[in-house]
Design a protein around this motif. Sequence first.
Motif, PDB file in Angstrom:
ATOM      1  N   ASN A 172       3.931   1.106   4.467  1.00 34.83           N
ATOM      2  CA  ASN A 172       5.199   1.458   3.829  1.00 34.83           C
ATOM      3  C   ASN A 172       6.308   1.616   4.861  1.00 34.83           C
ATOM      4  O   ASN A 172       7.457   1.228   4.630  1.00 34.83           O
ATOM      5  CB  ASN A 172       5.043   2.740   3.012  1.00 34.83           C
ATOM      6  CG  ASN A 172       4.153   2.556   1.801  1.00 34.83           C
ATOM      7  OD1 ASN A 172       3.877   1.420   1.388  1.00 34.83           O
ATOM      8  ND2 ASN A 172       3.672   3.645   1.230  1.00 34.83           N
ATOM      9  N   SER A 180      -1.535   2.964   3.887  1.00 37.08           N
ATOM     10  CA  SER A 180      -0.319   3.005   3.069  1.00 37.08           C
ATOM     11  C   SER A 180       0.860   3.535   3.863  1.00 37.08           C
ATOM     12  O   SER A 180       1.976   3.001   3.780  1.00 37.08           O
ATOM     13  CB  SER A 180      -0.534   3.880   1.829  1.00 37.08           C
ATOM     14  OG  SER A 180      -1.555   3.361   1.011  1.00 37.08           O
ATOM     15  N   ARG A 211      -7.209   4.467   2.951  1.00 38.08           N
ATOM     16  CA  ARG A 211      -6.100   3.937   2.158  1.00 38.08           C
ATOM     17  C   ARG A 211      -4.811   4.697   2.455  1.00 38.08           C
ATOM     18  O   ARG A 211      -3.726   4.101   2.543  1.00 38.08           O
ATOM     19  CB  ARG A 211      -6.430   4.032   0.666  1.00 38.08           C
ATOM     20  CG  ARG A 211      -5.333   3.483  -0.241  1.00 38.08           C
ATOM     21  CD  ARG A 211      -5.626   3.708  -1.716  1.00 38.08           C
ATOM     22  NE  ARG A 211      -4.576   3.151  -2.545  1.00 38.08           N
ATOM     23  CZ  ARG A 211      -3.419   3.764  -2.809  1.00 38.08           C
ATOM     24  NH1 ARG A 211      -3.179   4.979  -2.284  1.00 38.08           N
ATOM     25  NH2 ARG A 211      -2.501   3.181  -3.562  1.00 38.08           N
ATOM     26  N   ILE A 227      -2.783  -1.300  -3.004  1.00 43.90           N
ATOM     27  CA  ILE A 227      -3.511  -1.046  -1.753  1.00 43.90           C
ATOM     28  C   ILE A 227      -4.879  -0.478  -2.127  1.00 43.90           C
ATOM     29  O   ILE A 227      -4.966   0.561  -2.770  1.00 43.90           O
ATOM     30  CB  ILE A 227      -2.742  -0.077  -0.845  1.00 43.90           C
ATOM     31  CG1 ILE A 227      -1.390  -0.700  -0.442  1.00 43.90           C
ATOM     32  CG2 ILE A 227      -3.554   0.263   0.403  1.00 43.90           C
ATOM     33  CD1 ILE A 227      -0.504   0.213   0.367  1.00 43.90           C
TER      34      ILE A 227
END
Length: 264
Positions: A249, A245, A241, A259
């Motif tokens: 992002n 991310s 994750r 997420i």
Amino acid sequence: MDRPIGVIDSGVGGLTVAKEIMRQLPKETIYYVGDTSRCPYGSRPKEEVIAFTWQMVHFLLKKQIKMLVIACNTATAFALEEIQAKIEIPVVGVVHPGARSALKNTQNISIGVIGTKGTIESKVYERALRSINNEVEIYSKACEPFVPLVERNCLTGDYARSIVQQSLAHFQETSIDTLILGCTHYPLLQPLIQEVIGEDVTVISSGDETAREVSAILYHHELLQTDDVQPNHFFYTTGSRALFSQIANNWFGTPLHNIIEIVL
């Protein structure tokens, strides 16, 4: 209709398509699945890619999606027609939109295609391009190191540049004026790819054309979200994750919410 659009990919690359759908259809909700733990798909056997793709599809069907976008070129090449035949919602891939966009842009009908080993060996882009224009000249190259670069978030710097230069050397002696990024991971490397291939070559990412096709299909089936609502997107990953991310992002330029790590 207030149901989400499902987008699937072998990893983070399909975010390039999801971002464009979100830009063009700001009222629509996206449920994205990236199978990052088993990425890349391009070097896997066809049967395995189809099995993994179906796992993502079944996961999203439980979320009551109204349309499915296969944002992975290898999965599109191997599984699109089977999935279209077996589920009742509209299903689109990214190959034909990319091919159409390339043929709109080329001036000399000489087009390069880069992608994973599976996509290039399937010749899916050759078939798509020639189904529209039989006279097109096509130069294809598998660029296997690109997906691992993207999945590690190695998008800039000398190492990434050297990999891109080595991979694209094949095209220096061709007459191409258009290059199709035949993998949705590759747009994250697009600045480097454009620098290496040269400003005279138009680099085509399928995200924009795919989003237009999604819009047209939703309109045709009367599935467009017409209410003035704030969509609540979800992003599912089978891998880290934290890394997902970070890449997401950076690509979206803003922190994404929802997420979630999953097991398929």
